[in-house]
Design a protein around this motif. Structure first.
Motif, PDB file in Angstrom:
ATOM      1  N   GLY A 213       0.864  -1.174   0.000  1.00 26.72           N
ATOM      2  CA  GLY A 213       0.000   0.000   0.000  1.00 26.72           C
ATOM      3  C   GLY A 213       0.898   1.220   0.000  1.00 26.72           C
ATOM      4  N   GLN A 214       0.724   2.107   1.004  1.00 29.59           N
ATOM      5  CA  GLN A 214       1.619   3.277   1.039  1.00 29.59           C
ATOM      6  C   GLN A 214       2.723   3.151   2.074  1.00 29.59           C
ATOM      7  OE1 GLN A 214      -1.530   3.236   2.326  1.00 29.59           O
ATOM      8  NE2 GLN A 214      -1.983   5.095   3.468  1.00 29.59           N
ATOM      9  N   PHE A 215       2.858   1.965   2.713  1.00 32.33           N
ATOM     10  CA  PHE A 215       3.816   1.823   3.811  1.00 32.33           C
ATOM     11  C   PHE A 215       5.122   1.180   3.353  1.00 32.33           C
ATOM     12  CE2 PHE A 215      -0.452   1.187   5.919  1.00 32.33           C
ATOM     13  CZ  PHE A 215      -0.600   2.534   6.241  1.00 32.33           C
ATOM     14  N   SER A 216       6.238   1.737   3.832  1.00 34.90           N
ATOM     15  CA  SER A 216       7.565   1.274   3.404  1.00 34.90           C
ATOM     16  C   SER A 216       8.110   0.198   4.340  1.00 34.90           C
ATOM     17  CB  SER A 216       8.551   2.443   3.410  1.00 34.90           C
ATOM     18  OG  SER A 216       8.085   3.457   2.545  1.00 34.90           O
ATOM     19  N   PHE A 217       8.633  -0.864   3.738  1.00 37.44           N
ATOM     20  CA  PHE A 217       9.268  -1.949   4.486  1.00 37.44           C
ATOM     21  C   PHE A 217      10.642  -2.224   3.876  1.00 37.44           C
ATOM     22  CE2 PHE A 217       4.837  -2.548   5.371  1.00 37.44           C
ATOM     23  CZ  PHE A 217       4.732  -3.272   6.548  1.00 37.44           C
ATOM     24  N   ASP A 218      11.591  -2.650   4.719  1.00 38.63           N
ATOM     25  CA  ASP A 218      12.893  -3.105   4.229  1.00 38.63           C
ATOM     26  C   ASP A 218      13.015  -4.604   4.451  1.00 38.63           C
ATOM     27  OD1 ASP A 218      13.513  -0.505   3.684  1.00 38.63           O
ATOM     28  OD2 ASP A 218      15.140  -0.322   5.151  1.00 38.63           O
ATOM     29  N   GLY A 219      13.474  -5.317   3.429  1.00 39.39           N
ATOM     30  CA  GLY A 219      13.840  -6.721   3.598  1.00 39.39           C
ATOM     31  C   GLY A 219      15.260  -6.749   4.121  1.00 39.39           C
ATOM     32  N   VAL A 220      15.456  -7.248   5.353  1.00 41.17           N
ATOM     33  CA  VAL A 220      16.759  -7.071   6.008  1.00 41.17           C
ATOM     34  C   VAL A 220      17.561  -8.359   6.177  1.00 41.17           C
ATOM     35  CG1 VAL A 220      16.200  -4.916   7.183  1.00 41.17           C
ATOM     36  CG2 VAL A 220      15.650  -7.089   8.299  1.00 41.17           C
ATOM     37  N   LYS A 221      16.912  -9.531   6.059  1.00 44.83           N
ATOM     38  CA  LYS A 221      17.668 -10.768   6.279  1.00 44.83           C
ATOM     39  C   LYS A 221      16.848 -11.950   5.791  1.00 44.83           C
ATOM     40  CE  LYS A 221      20.280 -13.064   9.998  1.00 44.83           C
ATOM     41  NZ  LYS A 221      19.863 -14.470  10.000  1.00 44.83           N
ATOM     42  N   LEU A 222      17.452 -12.790   4.952  1.00 53.40           N
ATOM     43  CA  LEU A 222      16.768 -14.014   4.558  1.00 53.40           C
ATOM     44  C   LEU A 222      16.436 -14.806   5.818  1.00 53.40           C
ATOM     45  CD1 LEU A 222      18.915 -15.257   1.527  1.00 53.40           C
ATOM     46  CD2 LEU A 222      16.813 -13.907   1.484  1.00 53.40           C
ATOM     47  N   CYS A 223      15.277 -15.454   5.810  1.00 58.38           N
ATOM     48  CA  CYS A 223      14.838 -16.161   7.012  1.00 58.38           C
ATOM     49  C   CYS A 223      15.452 -17.563   7.035  1.00 58.38           C
ATOM     50  CB  CYS A 223      13.314 -16.239   7.036  1.00 58.38           C
ATOM     51  SG  CYS A 223      12.702 -16.943   8.577  1.00 58.38           S
ATOM     52  N   ALA A 224      16.394 -17.774   7.958  1.00 58.03           N
ATOM     53  CA  ALA A 224      16.998 -19.100   8.150  1.00 58.03           C
ATOM     54  C   ALA A 224      16.019 -19.950   8.957  1.00 58.03           C
ATOM     55  CB  ALA A 224      18.326 -18.962   8.888  1.00 58.03           C
TER      56      ALA A 224
END
Length: 304
Positions: A213-224
């Motif tokens: 939508g209008q909200f910003s997210f960062d992908g910070v680490k692949l999920c182990a």
């Protein structure tokens, strides 16, 4: 702006860590993740967290919240409860108003602190079901903070989730994995908060900045992944899959051949929300488009 890369197909909240999740049509953002997510924890007599890794029976515990608990700005009344059910047990009603008791020396992974204690009735219920002395505690946001590992999400905090406020996965990644296995597994093996649909399999690996939508997210680490995906969430019995297949196609050896090998398997992307969640309630909804703002070229370049 580019076309949406995907859409949200499901939102899942896990109010009690390691117990069953709730699928909801929308969820409010808070500084620690979606509202109610991993706000409660079951601990042993030393205050250490129980998880399915050690107590797979937790997979059988169903948790229900009133649907209005996910509406913007809703506050619990004296009659608001979380209802907890499990095979062979009477339902347990846990008031959503904050309890007055305090449990000191609560620990989950690297963190320890004090928490709110949900009392003796809850303690008896979990002790009986698990078969070991147990208490139900609630994160005390008024007195405690639990920071995300600063190497990946400096300045962000969580309650009782493993390490990050959000975990995102695509239906296409699950479908691709299931094609490789004799018996397909459902999404509940992987416990995402956000399930998206409409992208290529595993494309979420490389998303470093997205907008939902209008909200910003960062992908910070692949999920182990740990052993929990191998636990059948309907029976609580562990098997070899999907971890065996993941080891063939999603290991650090396959995805990150130049890194130091630790025998890890990856599925999903851990995320932090970059929005200021103060002020007007910010709601993420099923059907919201996902726009990719920035990505890396491969899983080998993503943080892990």
């Amino acid at each position: 702006m580019e076309a949406a890369a995907a859409k949200i197909s499901s939102i899942f909240i896990y109010p009690v860590k390691s117990c069953r999740g709730i699928s909801v049509p929308h969820a409010p953002l808070t500084p620690t993740g979606f509202r109610w997510d991993r706000q409660w924890l079951i601990v042993n007599q030393k205050g250490r967290a129980y998880t399915q890794r050690v107590e797979p029976k937790l997979a059988l515990i169903q948790v229900d919240l009133p649907i209005e608990a996910f509406s913007p700005g809703w506050e619990p009344t004296m009659d608001s409860y979380m209802v907890i059910k499990a095979p062979g047990m009477d339902p347990l009603k846990v008031p959503l108003r904050k309890p007055s008791g305090v449990a000191d020396g609560v620990s989950v992974w690297e963190w320890s602190g004090s928490a709110l204690d949900e009392g003796d009735e809850a303690s008896k219920w979990f002790t009986k079901f698990i078969g070991k002395p147990s208490r139900l505690v609630r994160f005390n946001a008024a007195s405690e903070t639990r920071p995300v590992d600063p190497a990946y999400g400096r300045g962000h905090n969580i309650m009782f989730s493993d390490g990050f406020p959000f975990m995102l996965l695509s239906q296409e990644s699950l479908d691709a994995l299931n094609k490789l296995m004799k018996e397909p597994v459902p999404i509940n093996r992987f416990r995402p908060n956000i399930l998206v649909r409409g992208c290529e399999p595993f494309s979420e690996d490389v998303w470093t900045k997205i907008k939902i939508g209008q909200f910003s997210f960062d992908g910070v680490k692949l999920c182990a992944r740990c052993k929990v995906p191998s636990i059948n969430q309907d029976t609580s019995i562990a098997g070899s899959e999907p971890n065996e297949t993941l080891m063939k196609v999603r290991s650090d050896k396959v995805l990150r051949p130049n890194d130091k090998q630790q025998g890890r398997i990856y599925f999903g992307n851990n995320m932090v929300c970059k929005e200021n969640t103060e002020g007007d309630p910010k709601l993420v909804k099923v059907g919201d488009p996902v726009f990719v703002i920035q990505k890396v070229s491969s899983a080998a370049e993503a943080a892990a």
